[in-house]
Enzyme design. Structure first.
Site, PDB file in Angstrom:
ATOM      1  N   PHE A 152      94.843 168.057  24.414  1.00 36.41           N
ATOM      2  CA  PHE A 152      93.662 167.378  23.873  1.00 36.41           C
ATOM      3  C   PHE A 152      93.268 166.231  24.802  1.00 36.41           C
ATOM      4  O   PHE A 152      92.910 165.145  24.364  1.00 36.41           O
ATOM      5  CB  PHE A 152      93.957 166.853  22.461  1.00 36.41           C
ATOM      6  N   GLU A 155      88.991 163.879  30.097  1.00 35.93           N
ATOM      7  CA  GLU A 155      88.942 163.480  31.505  1.00 35.93           C
ATOM      8  C   GLU A 155      88.658 161.987  31.572  1.00 35.93           C
ATOM      9  O   GLU A 155      87.886 161.456  30.774  1.00 35.93           O
ATOM     10  CB  GLU A 155      87.853 164.271  32.237  1.00 35.93           C
ATOM     11  N   CYS A 260      84.982 171.487  28.861  1.00 37.93           N
ATOM     12  CA  CYS A 260      85.530 172.035  27.609  1.00 37.93           C
ATOM     13  C   CYS A 260      84.486 172.378  26.551  1.00 37.93           C
ATOM     14  O   CYS A 260      84.409 173.523  26.109  1.00 37.93           O
ATOM     15  CB  CYS A 260      86.523 171.047  27.011  1.00 37.93           C
TER      16      CYS A 260
HETATM   17  C1  UDX Z   1      86.915 166.881  25.565  1.00 33.82           C
HETATM   18  C2  UDX Z   1      87.767 166.495  24.358  1.00 33.82           C
HETATM   19  O1  UDX Z   1      87.446 165.146  23.955  1.00 33.82           O
HETATM   20  C3  UDX Z   1      89.244 166.620  24.668  1.00 33.82           C
HETATM   21  O2  UDX Z   1      90.029 166.324  23.517  1.00 33.82           O
HETATM   22  C4  UDX Z   1      89.499 168.068  25.136  1.00 33.82           C
HETATM   23  O3  UDX Z   1      90.850 168.274  25.451  1.00 33.82           O
HETATM   24  C5  UDX Z   1      88.634 168.393  26.338  1.00 33.82           C
HETATM   25  O4  UDX Z   1      87.253 168.191  25.990  1.00 33.82           O
HETATM   26  P1  UDX Z   1      86.144 165.717  27.850  1.00 33.82           P
HETATM   27  O5  UDX Z   1      85.428 166.999  28.153  1.00 33.82           O
HETATM   28  O6  UDX Z   1      86.940 165.061  28.913  1.00 33.82           O
HETATM   29  O7  UDX Z   1      87.146 165.920  26.604  1.00 33.82           O
HETATM   30  O8  UDX Z   1      85.024 164.676  27.416  1.00 33.82           O
HETATM   31  P2  UDX Z   1      84.621 163.832  26.130  1.00 33.82           P
HETATM   32  O9  UDX Z   1      84.925 162.425  26.376  1.00 33.82           O
HETATM   33  O10 UDX Z   1      85.144 164.425  24.888  1.00 33.82           O
HETATM   34  O11 UDX Z   1      83.029 164.008  26.179  1.00 33.82           O
HETATM   35  C6  UDX Z   1      82.430 165.309  26.130  1.00 33.82           C
HETATM   36  C7  UDX Z   1      80.932 165.204  26.261  1.00 33.82           C
HETATM   37  O12 UDX Z   1      80.360 164.599  25.110  1.00 33.82           O
HETATM   38  C8  UDX Z   1      80.447 164.375  27.442  1.00 33.82           C
HETATM   39  O13 UDX Z   1      79.322 164.997  28.008  1.00 33.82           O
HETATM   40  C9  UDX Z   1      80.096 163.034  26.821  1.00 33.82           C
HETATM   41  O14 UDX Z   1      79.150 162.310  27.544  1.00 33.82           O
HETATM   42  C10 UDX Z   1      79.550 163.495  25.484  1.00 33.82           C
HETATM   43  N1  UDX Z   1      79.655 162.473  24.432  1.00 33.82           N
HETATM   44  C11 UDX Z   1      80.871 162.051  24.002  1.00 33.82           C
HETATM   45  C12 UDX Z   1      78.487 161.974  23.841  1.00 33.82           C
HETATM   46  O15 UDX Z   1      77.370 162.347  24.215  1.00 33.82           O
HETATM   47  N2  UDX Z   1      78.617 161.072  22.832  1.00 33.82           N
HETATM   48  C13 UDX Z   1      79.827 160.629  22.369  1.00 33.82           C
HETATM   49  O16 UDX Z   1      79.849 159.811  21.436  1.00 33.82           O
HETATM   50  C14 UDX Z   1      80.995 161.141  22.985  1.00 33.82           C
END
Ligand code: UDX
Length: 439
Positions: A152, A155, A260
């Site tokens: 989980f 990045e 992801c």
């Molecule tokens: C995600 C999951 O959080 C993690 O638990 C899993 O193992 C892999 O996928 P990650 O892809 O690194 O992690 O990014 P994350 O921080 O979750 O953000 C995902 C996307 O959502 C990004 O494009 C981010 O900008 C966007 N986001 C996130 C929003 O637009 N608003 C938010 O409040 C949070």
């Protein structure tokens, strides 16, 4: 069982494999990581990590120097002598939306003949429900157990997510094997959930699906706020105070991206469909995310007084290319997708990102092949009609707005897809402002 008694193998040194290997070495285990790319193995052996990930390089260097972490060529070299082998290879999206299992199956096929009797193979990659059994079938080893232990990791915060997780999930038909994998996390203060493989695999997809749903929900609410004259920050504050909802992960933006959410949300729909269930809610979550990207193009068009179908002659300055701040990852970045849409309707786009200001890696070069990337932040505004903020890099928030207004020309606009700037300050600098769901 002490860490010194257990030898770990890791197959694949991408974000997940490298973090897993380095962090287990940090916890005291003897770890050998294998990768098929000799250049990468050489770099890692020299203490250089090929990705931007906070704190990871230090751990890799320290543990390598201590002799607890080694990098070798190929999966077999990593699996021979290991008590537990983690499969951390990619599961890219296949053409029909399903996860492509060929890398996992190939890794399992390769390590099958060299695994010690009594070894455990762990699926860490995000794999479709049923993959634990699929790996068992490929291994054809009655004396080896297969366990699901989904990651989980986010990045940018992967190391702290690994070392201080909110839970660890272990799924196995063989309870003794599940306990041995759970024991690897014994020195971490966290909740360990032991369950069956199908449930463990589903937990990973459901977690990512739910998080994507939260963001699509808030983006849809933001769109509504714009229509009814409400302010999304106030709405999130109001709903987030209810602990059943919570205020985390409700920042509106240009849509979710990354390695992801896009792939896992599509895979979730596909897995459900394959098993006879139409996961219509998840289809809606994906649809809203696609719409969000189009809404950002509409905002740019509105900012320059044009129709979104024709932006010829318009120059757009883009701040940010990565899918979020804190990473150099461009995979499924909303910034890249929106820039591509802007170019399709004729706009000229020049972009700056702190992770692309130096020499570009081959992957960056491929992804950004059609985008004009500038290496200095000041160059991005040269001749631009509108500035778009796509990634929430903290340094963008510190930009001197007066100077920016001078470079853009008074009366120009900022389209802030991350709500990074204070609208009043932007307006005071003489620029027009449009954010996401802001009044
Ligand atoms: C995600 C999951 O959080 C993690 O638990 C899993 O193992 C892999 O996928 P990650 O892809 O690194 O992690 O990014 P994350 O921080 O979750 O953000 C995902 C996307 O959502 C990004 O494009 C981010 O900008 C966007 N986001 C996130 C929003 O637009 N608003 C938010 O409040 C949070």
């Amino acid at each position: 069982m002490s860490a010194n008694d257990v030898r770990l193998g890791v197959v694949g040194t991408g974000y997940v494999g490298l973090t897993t290997g380095a962090c287990f070495a940090h916890l005291g285990f003897d770890v050998v990581c294998g990768d098929i790319d000799q250049r990468k193995v050489d770099l890692l052996e020299a203490g250089v990590i090929p990705i931007v990930e906070d704190g990871l390089e230090e751990i890799v260097r320290d543990e390598h120097a201590r002799g607890r972490l080694r990098f070798v060529l190929g999966s077999q070299a990593a699996a021979t002598d290991a008590d537990i082998v983690f499969l951390c290879v990619p599961t890219p999206q296949g053409e029909d939306g399903s996860a492509d299992l060929s890398y996992i199956e190939q890794a399992a096929r390769e390590i099958a003949p060299v695994l010690k009797s009594g070894a455990i193979v762990v699926n860490k990659s995000t794999v479709p429900v049923g993959s634990t059994i699929a790996v068992e079938r490929v291994l054809e080893r009655d004396d080896v157990s297969v366990v699901s232990n989904p990651e989980f990791l986010r990045e940018g915060t992967a190391v702290s997510d690994f070392l201080a997780p909110e839970r660890v999930v272990v799924g196995a038909a063989d309870l003794a094997a599940a306990r041995r994998v759970a024991d690897l996390y014994a020195s971490i203060d966290t909740r360990i959930i032991i369950t069956d493989p199908a449930s463990a695999e589903t937990i990973k997809y459901a977690a990512n699906g739910f998080l994507a749903m939260k963001i699509s929900f808030v983006n849809a609410v933001a769109a509504m706020c714009e229509h009814v004259g409400a302010d999304v920050a106030a709405v999130v504050d109001g709903i987030g105070s209810d602990t059943r909802i919570g205020s985390r992960f409700l920042d509106p933006g240009p849509g979710w991206g990354g390695s992801c959410f896009p792939k896992d949300s599509r895979a979730l729909v596909k897995i459900a469909a394959d098993h006879g269930y139409d996961f219509s809610m998840m289809r809606g979550v994906i649809l809203v995310n696609d719409q969000q990207r189009h809404r950002m193009v509409d905002k740019v068009a509105r900012a320059v007084g044009r129709h979104p179908s024709d932006l010829s002659g318009v120059t757009v300055a883009a701040l940010g290319l990565t899918f979020k701040a804190g990473t150099d990852d461009l995979r499924e970045s909303p910034a890249v997708a929106i820039i591509s849409d802007l170019r399709t309707v004729g706009a000229k786009v020049q972009a700056f990102d702190p992770t692309t200001s130096g020499e570009l890696s081959p992957i960056q070069m491929r992804t950004l092949a059609n985008i004009e990337v500038v290496s200095e932040i000041d160059e991005v505004t040269d001749g631009a009609d509108v500035l778009c903020v796509f990634t929430e890099w903290p340094e963008f928030a510190d930009i001197d707005l007066e100077q920016l207004a001078q470079r853009l020309g008074s009366g120009s606009a900022i389209v802030d897809t991350r709500n990074l700037f204070d609208p009043e300050r932007v307006k005071a600098a003489g620029l027009r402002y449009d954010g996401v769901g802001r009044r």
